[in-house]
Write a protein that holds these residues in place. Structure first.
Motif, PDB file in Angstrom:
ATOM      1  N   HIS A  65       0.897  -1.209   0.106  1.00 33.95           N
ATOM      2  CA  HIS A  65      -0.116   0.057  -0.067  1.00 33.95           C
ATOM      3  C   HIS A  65       0.868   1.370  -0.152  1.00 33.95           C
ATOM      4  CE1 HIS A  65      -2.917   2.679   1.486  1.00 33.95           C
ATOM      5  NE2 HIS A  65      -4.085   2.047   1.203  1.00 33.95           N
ATOM      6  N   GLU A  94      -2.382  -4.118  -2.973  1.00 36.02           N
ATOM      7  CA  GLU A  94      -2.921  -2.897  -3.306  1.00 36.02           C
ATOM      8  C   GLU A  94      -1.399  -1.786  -3.785  1.00 36.02           C
ATOM      9  OE1 GLU A  94      -5.728  -1.565  -0.227  1.00 36.02           O
ATOM     10  OE2 GLU A  94      -5.558   0.331  -1.088  1.00 36.02           O
ATOM     11  N   HIS A 130      -4.855   1.983  -5.770  1.00 36.61           N
ATOM     12  CA  HIS A 130      -5.345   2.888  -4.754  1.00 36.61           C
ATOM     13  C   HIS A 130      -4.925   4.422  -5.227  1.00 36.61           C
ATOM     14  CE1 HIS A 130      -6.093   4.147  -0.425  1.00 36.61           C
ATOM     15  NE2 HIS A 130      -5.224   5.275  -0.881  1.00 36.61           N
ATOM     16  N   HIS A 155      -9.412   0.819  -7.171  1.00 39.43           N
ATOM     17  CA  HIS A 155     -10.515   0.526  -6.228  1.00 39.43           C
ATOM     18  C   HIS A 155     -10.878   1.811  -5.308  1.00 39.43           C
ATOM     19  CE1 HIS A 155      -9.657  -0.101  -1.832  1.00 39.43           C
ATOM     20  NE2 HIS A 155      -8.715   0.383  -1.999  1.00 39.43           N
TER      21      HIS A 155
HETATM   22 ZN    ZN Z   1      -7.177   1.712  -0.720  1.00 41.97          ZN
END
Ligand code: ZN
Length: 264
Positions: A65, A94, A130, A155
């Protein structure tokens, strides 16, 4: 119904005691497959082992992330590559950019996002993306790699019309969460939802985050779960002006097409 929750953080500690019940109650309302989001080394490994243990119910992603981009080094890249090469890992991510909180520096986020794009090119798998407060930089990088990557989903889309149009022009899928059920900050998304083509729409809970605010009676727990995907579906169906049953079919077909998920 055979719904697919394309993004749930089921390796989060809040699910450690009752994951079996969480799955049973999701299945009871028609959520038959869940993509578990991997966001760092620990969750990537846990997501893959859950997916291998219950392949009919779970698939997973593997990535770092943007919040933890600062800890992505060469060892991490090798580890993500190994996990992402597994069959049950259906997407790279992600990954992306989050300049809203900048928990990692923008510079390291950009570098790590590009590393994930390269992995997606190499492995031929779609991306789980993301983006928050970083659309210009995000779309510029995505554009550079678009022809080489298999595709992907942006997303938890919460951005403006221009961002939506840019992603659709790149033929990306759009993931909608319970953000659409938020009567305060979700109003723009409620009007934009109609603009998402029926063959590019995906639904997700982002559990345990983003509990839909429209659930009645209000749940006792603030924890979001895959069973609440139903609430996202129904709200989104109203926004799009299509029957929920139709949206259920469309979004599941889309998940199968993008991720190669097989539903039993
Ligand atoms: Zn996210």
């Amino acid at each position: 119904m055979n719904l697919v929750d394309i993004g749930a953080n089921l390796t989060h500690e809040s699910f450690s005691d009752d994951l079996d019940e969480v799955v049973i109650s999701a299945q009871a309302v028609g959520v038959s497959h869940i993509v578990i989001t991997g966001t760092d080394q620990k969750s990537n490994e846990a997501a893959l082992s859950l997916s291998k243990a219950r392949p009919e119910v779970f698939s997973c992603t593997a990535g770092y992330h943007p919040h933890v981009a600062g800890s992505f080094d060469e060892d991490a890249r090798i580890a993500v590559r190994a996990l992402a090469s597994e069959d049950k890992c259906i997407a790279i991510g992600e990954t992306g950019l989050d300049f809203n909180r900048n928990l990692s520096s923008p510079k390291s986020q950009l570098e790590v996002f590009e590393e994930h794009l390269k992995l997606a090119v190499e492995l031929g798998k779609p991306l789980f993306l993301h983006q928050r407060d970083a659309h210009p930089e995000f779309v510029a990088l995505l554009r550079r790699y678009r022809e080489q990557i298999a595709g992907g989903v942006v997303h938890c889309f919460t951005d403006k019309k221009q961002a939506l149009e840019d992603y659709l022009a790149l033929d990306m899928y759009i993931g909608v969460t319970g953000w659409v059920c938020d009567e305060r900050r979700g109003t723009e998304l409620q009007t934009l939802a109609r603009l998402i083509p029926s063959d590019r729409l995906l639904i997700e809970t982002d559990s345990p985050y983003l509990l839909p605010r429209t659930i009645r009676p209000r749940p006792k727990s603030r924890r979001n779960e895959p069973k609440h995907l139903i609430e996202v579906l129904h709200t989104l169906a109203r926004c799009c002006g299509r029957p929920a049953e139709q949206l259920a079919l469309e979004t599941s077909e889309n998940a199968k097409r993008l991720f190669g998920i097989r539903l039993g």
